[in-house]
Design a protein around this motif. Structure first.
Motif, PDB file in Angstrom:
ATOM      1  N   ASP A 168       0.836  -1.208   0.000  1.00  0.00           N
ATOM      2  CA  ASP A 168       0.000   0.000   0.000  1.00  0.00           C
ATOM      3  C   ASP A 168       0.867   1.253   0.000  1.00  0.00           C
ATOM      4  O   ASP A 168       0.556   2.232  -0.679  1.00  0.00           O
ATOM      5  CB  ASP A 168      -0.921   0.009   1.229  1.00  0.00           C
ATOM      6  N   VAL A 169       1.925   1.227   0.792  1.00  0.00           N
ATOM      7  CA  VAL A 169       2.841   2.369   0.840  1.00  0.00           C
ATOM      8  C   VAL A 169       3.449   2.608  -0.539  1.00  0.00           C
ATOM      9  O   VAL A 169       3.476   3.744  -1.048  1.00  0.00           O
ATOM     10  CB  VAL A 169       3.939   2.144   1.896  1.00  0.00           C
ATOM     11  N   ALA A 170       3.927   1.540  -1.170  1.00  0.00           N
ATOM     12  CA  ALA A 170       4.560   1.670  -2.493  1.00  0.00           C
ATOM     13  C   ALA A 170       3.561   2.166  -3.536  1.00  0.00           C
ATOM     14  O   ALA A 170       3.873   3.054  -4.347  1.00  0.00           O
ATOM     15  CB  ALA A 170       5.154   0.328  -2.917  1.00  0.00           C
ATOM     16  N   ALA A 171       2.343   1.607  -3.519  1.00  0.00           N
ATOM     17  CA  ALA A 171       1.322   2.024  -4.488  1.00  0.00           C
ATOM     18  C   ALA A 171       0.935   3.486  -4.283  1.00  0.00           C
ATOM     19  O   ALA A 171       0.659   4.209  -5.253  1.00  0.00           O
ATOM     20  CB  ALA A 171       0.092   1.132  -4.362  1.00  0.00           C
ATOM     21  N   SER A 172       0.930   3.926  -3.038  1.00  0.00           N
ATOM     22  CA  SER A 172       0.571   5.313  -2.734  1.00  0.00           C
ATOM     23  C   SER A 172       1.648   6.281  -3.226  1.00  0.00           C
ATOM     24  O   SER A 172       1.346   7.340  -3.776  1.00  0.00           O
ATOM     25  CB  SER A 172       0.352   5.472  -1.223  1.00  0.00           C
ATOM     26  N   ILE A 173       2.897   5.914  -3.020  1.00  0.00           N
ATOM     27  CA  ILE A 173       3.997   6.752  -3.514  1.00  0.00           C
ATOM     28  C   ILE A 173       3.952   6.831  -5.038  1.00  0.00           C
ATOM     29  O   ILE A 173       4.131   7.909  -5.629  1.00  0.00           O
ATOM     30  CB  ILE A 173       5.347   6.207  -3.016  1.00  0.00           C
ATOM     31  N   ASP A 174       3.678   5.699  -5.686  1.00  0.00           N
ATOM     32  CA  ASP A 174       3.580   5.685  -7.146  1.00  0.00           C
ATOM     33  C   ASP A 174       2.441   6.587  -7.619  1.00  0.00           C
ATOM     34  O   ASP A 174       2.570   7.257  -8.665  1.00  0.00           O
ATOM     35  CB  ASP A 174       3.365   4.262  -7.645  1.00  0.00           C
ATOM     36  N   ALA A 175       1.319   6.570  -6.907  1.00  0.00           N
ATOM     37  CA  ALA A 175       0.179   7.402  -7.310  1.00  0.00           C
ATOM     38  C   ALA A 175       0.524   8.882  -7.228  1.00  0.00           C
ATOM     39  O   ALA A 175       0.154   9.675  -8.125  1.00  0.00           O
ATOM     40  CB  ALA A 175      -1.031   7.095  -6.422  1.00  0.00           C
ATOM     41  N   VAL A 176       1.241   9.285  -6.186  1.00  0.00           N
ATOM     42  CA  VAL A 176       1.659  10.690  -6.065  1.00  0.00           C
ATOM     43  C   VAL A 176       2.663  11.010  -7.172  1.00  0.00           C
ATOM     44  O   VAL A 176       2.615  12.104  -7.762  1.00  0.00           O
ATOM     45  CB  VAL A 176       2.240  10.972  -4.678  1.00  0.00           C
ATOM     46  N   ALA A 177       3.552  10.086  -7.479  1.00  0.00           N
ATOM     47  CA  ALA A 177       4.535  10.298  -8.549  1.00  0.00           C
ATOM     48  C   ALA A 177       3.834  10.524  -9.884  1.00  0.00           C
ATOM     49  O   ALA A 177       4.236  11.390 -10.683  1.00  0.00           O
ATOM     50  CB  ALA A 177       5.495   9.120  -8.637  1.00  0.00           C
ATOM     51  N   ARG A 178       2.772   9.773 -10.154  1.00  0.00           N
ATOM     52  CA  ARG A 178       2.016   9.949 -11.412  1.00  0.00           C
ATOM     53  C   ARG A 178       1.381  11.343 -11.453  1.00  0.00           C
ATOM     54  O   ARG A 178       1.347  11.995 -12.502  1.00  0.00           O
ATOM     55  CB  ARG A 178       0.937   8.884 -11.541  1.00  0.00           C
ATOM     56  N   ALA A 179       0.847  11.772 -10.314  1.00  0.00           N
ATOM     57  CA  ALA A 179       0.229  13.102 -10.256  1.00  0.00           C
ATOM     58  C   ALA A 179       1.252  14.192 -10.524  1.00  0.00           C
ATOM     59  O   ALA A 179       0.966  15.181 -11.210  1.00  0.00           O
ATOM     60  CB  ALA A 179      -0.456  13.298  -8.912  1.00  0.00           C
ATOM     61  N   ILE A 180       2.458  14.022  -9.980  1.00  0.00           N
ATOM     62  CA  ILE A 180       3.520  15.008 -10.217  1.00  0.00           C
ATOM     63  C   ILE A 180       3.938  15.017 -11.686  1.00  0.00           C
ATOM     64  O   ILE A 180       4.111  16.073 -12.306  1.00  0.00           O
ATOM     65  CB  ILE A 180       4.721  14.711  -9.297  1.00  0.00           C
ATOM     66  N   ASP A 181       4.081  13.822 -12.264  1.00  0.00           N
ATOM     67  CA  ASP A 181       4.474  13.722 -13.670  1.00  0.00           C
ATOM     68  C   ASP A 181       3.447  14.407 -14.569  1.00  0.00           C
ATOM     69  O   ASP A 181       3.800  15.034 -15.590  1.00  0.00           O
ATOM     70  CB  ASP A 181       4.625  12.257 -14.085  1.00  0.00           C
ATOM     71  N   ALA A 182       2.177  14.271 -14.219  1.00  0.00           N
ATOM     72  CA  ALA A 182       1.116  14.864 -15.037  1.00  0.00           C
ATOM     73  C   ALA A 182       1.148  16.398 -14.989  1.00  0.00           C
ATOM     74  O   ALA A 182       0.627  17.066 -15.897  1.00  0.00           O
ATOM     75  CB  ALA A 182      -0.241  14.379 -14.556  1.00  0.00           C
ATOM     76  N   GLU A 183       1.804  16.954 -13.951  1.00  0.00           N
ATOM     77  CA  GLU A 183       1.911  18.401 -13.819  1.00  0.00           C
ATOM     78  C   GLU A 183       3.163  18.948 -14.498  1.00  0.00           C
ATOM     79  O   GLU A 183       3.310  20.147 -14.672  1.00  0.00           O
ATOM     80  CB  GLU A 183       1.958  18.803 -12.324  1.00  0.00           C
ATOM     81  N   SER A 184       4.077  18.052 -14.859  1.00  0.00           N
ATOM     82  CA  SER A 184       5.371  18.491 -15.418  1.00  0.00           C
ATOM     83  C   SER A 184       5.221  18.989 -16.856  1.00  0.00           C
ATOM     84  O   SER A 184       4.339  18.582 -17.581  1.00  0.00           O
ATOM     85  CB  SER A 184       6.356  17.325 -15.377  1.00  0.00           C
TER      86      SER A 184
END
Length: 460
Positions: A444-460
């Motif tokens: 769950d921790v890993a999946a949550s970090i990945d989800a935030v990473a995707r959100a950041i990438d979408a803002e780049s």
């Protein structure tokens, strides 16, 4: 037809639907699929003239409600300091509904009263609070705060010779309530219910902890009945007020000390947090939620008052139809503001029985460890700033400007993999993580970090 025949089919359907819901949690989207307005339209219908089969009602309820359910029990839900539910606590809660006991009086519902008596003693022991304290079970943390502050209100007025029961508040000496400037809004509600008005705020440090020097200065400026409300677990940082210094200063001035520990009071069970909480046992009352850190079903706050007679004097009632033993232990209704209620203590008893002392400590420490793991992993992502010292279960994130933080936060929620709630802290918009679920694990921790990473990438 036997009574049981009327229950069997709807309960069987509810059992199957409940297991299906629980089975979906590891993979389902955390966010609801439909809004409250959309669901209101789905449910909207005239009250039927004729009744329906009970099992069919259960099926229809589940079908209509399912798209609007937030996956709060998911290991990837980190919003608003809401915990999951331990298996033993959930099963016990089903029995509470089936038994249908009004858990207010020892004479009428002895099983519930006995369970409450023992569970209260376990809680006091686990948290290192004074032996013999009165423990009551409320709807949640707000009403647990209400109980502690109500006991404090009467105690400080008694100390100056004002008979609150006979005279009420009109014309009474003014009670000053001191709080740290980052206190939780539930204190405002409780004080409003009690007719005490707004509290006086005292300066806090950069983690939201009340400053002892500022508290001492505020106490010196007061002449009259005083209540000091401290915090075990800041809503944003998770930090604990310096209990030992603050309690001693307040008691030196004759003040009542109440601790709002909605989620953080459970830290007292762990030796890892003993230093941060040193002196907490010297307060006069404490409030917490069992449906946060302890992970029992909703509708279960816990109020603890060091002197049981102090709370009993506030809520006790004597009438001709209540069978009451003045010399015996307090009835459950004498420790909370309700004359009738469900047996909330039963799931707490089940949770603590299933965990034991070591399991309860491991639960608390595991939540904090997951918060630390999330903070460490998220801090490695580009543009992420962890704003608080991660001392317990709370993590506050910024992604740069307020506008960018709000956009990234919105993307995280729309992704649906994880739920983290937005807030504002120390003048900045943030994304707040509250780790409160027993079932959260490394995946769950890993999946949550990945989800935030995707959100950041979408803002780049």
């Amino acid at each position: 037809m036997a009574i049981i025949d009327g229950y069997r089919r709807p309960l069987d359907r509810a059992h199957g639907l409940a297991l299906s819901w629980l089975d979906s949690l590891p993979t389902r989207q955390v966010a609801p699929a439909r809004t409250a307005d959309e669901l209101a339209a789905d449910f909207d219908a005239p009250l039927p003239d004729e009744g329906s089969d009970a099992a069919a009602v259960v099926d229809r309820l589940a079908a209509l409600a399912e798209p609007g359910l937030m996956a709060i029990p998911s290991g990837r839900f980190f919003g608003w300091v809401m915990g999951g539910t331990l298996p033993a606590a959930l099963a016990a809660d089903w029995l509470v509904s089936a038994w249908d006991q009004n858990a207010a009086m020892r004479f009428a519902t002895p099983a519930a009263a006995a369970i409450e008596q023992v569970t209260g003693r376990w809680i006091v022991d686990l948290l290192g609070l004074p032996e013999g304290s009165g423990v009551g079970f409320t709807t949640g943390g707000t009403m647990a705060n209400f109980v502690g502050l109500a006991a404090g209100r009467k105690a400080v007025l008694d100390a100056v010779g004002w008979d609150l029961d006979a005279l009420g508040l009109s014309g009474s000496p003014r009670i000053t309530v001191l709080v740290g400037e980052e206190y939780h809004g539930s204190i405002d509600l409780a004080l409003r219910y009690l007719g005490l008005g707004a509290p006086v705020t005292v300066a806090a440090d950069d983690q939201g902890r009340i400053r002892p020097d500022a508290l001492l200065h505020a106490l010196d400026a007061i002449d009259g009945p005083t209540i000091v409300c401290l915090q075990a677990g800041n809503l944003h940082s998770g930090a604990f007020d310096p209990m030992e210094q603050c309690v001693a200063a307040a008691h030196a001035k004759g003040a009542w000390v109440h601790v709002d520990g909605a989620f953080g009071l459970w830290a007292a069970a762990s030796p890892l947090y003993a230093e941060q909480l040193r002196g907490i046992e010297s307060a006069d009352s404490w409030a917490t939620d069992a449906h946060k850190t302890l992970n029992v079903p909703y509708d279960c706050g816990i109020a603890v008052v060091a002197r049981v007679e102090a709370v009993r004097s506030v809520f006790s009632l004597h009438t001709s139809y209540i069978i009451h033993d003045e010399a015996g232990p307090a009835d459950p209704f004498e420790k909370v503001p309700e004359m009738s209620r469900r047996a909330r203590e039963v799931p707490v008893w089940a949770a603590l029985s299933s965990l034991g002392r070591s399991g309860a400590v491991a639960l608390v420490e595991g939540l904090a460890a997951n918060a630390r793991a999330l903070a460490d992993g998220l801090a490695r992502l580009p543009g992420v700033e962890v704003l608080n010292d991660v001392v317990f279960t709370q993590v506050c994130l910024s992604f740069g400007s307020d506008e960018r933080t709000k956009r990234v936060s919105q993307r995280v929620m729309e992704d649906g993999t994880v739920w983290m709630s937005g807030s504002r802290w120390r003048g900045r918009d943030i994304l707040r993580i509250s780790v409160s679920n027993w079932s959260t694990g490394p995946d769950d921790v890993a999946a949550s970090i990945d989800a935030v990473a995707r959100a950041i990438d979408a803002e780049s």
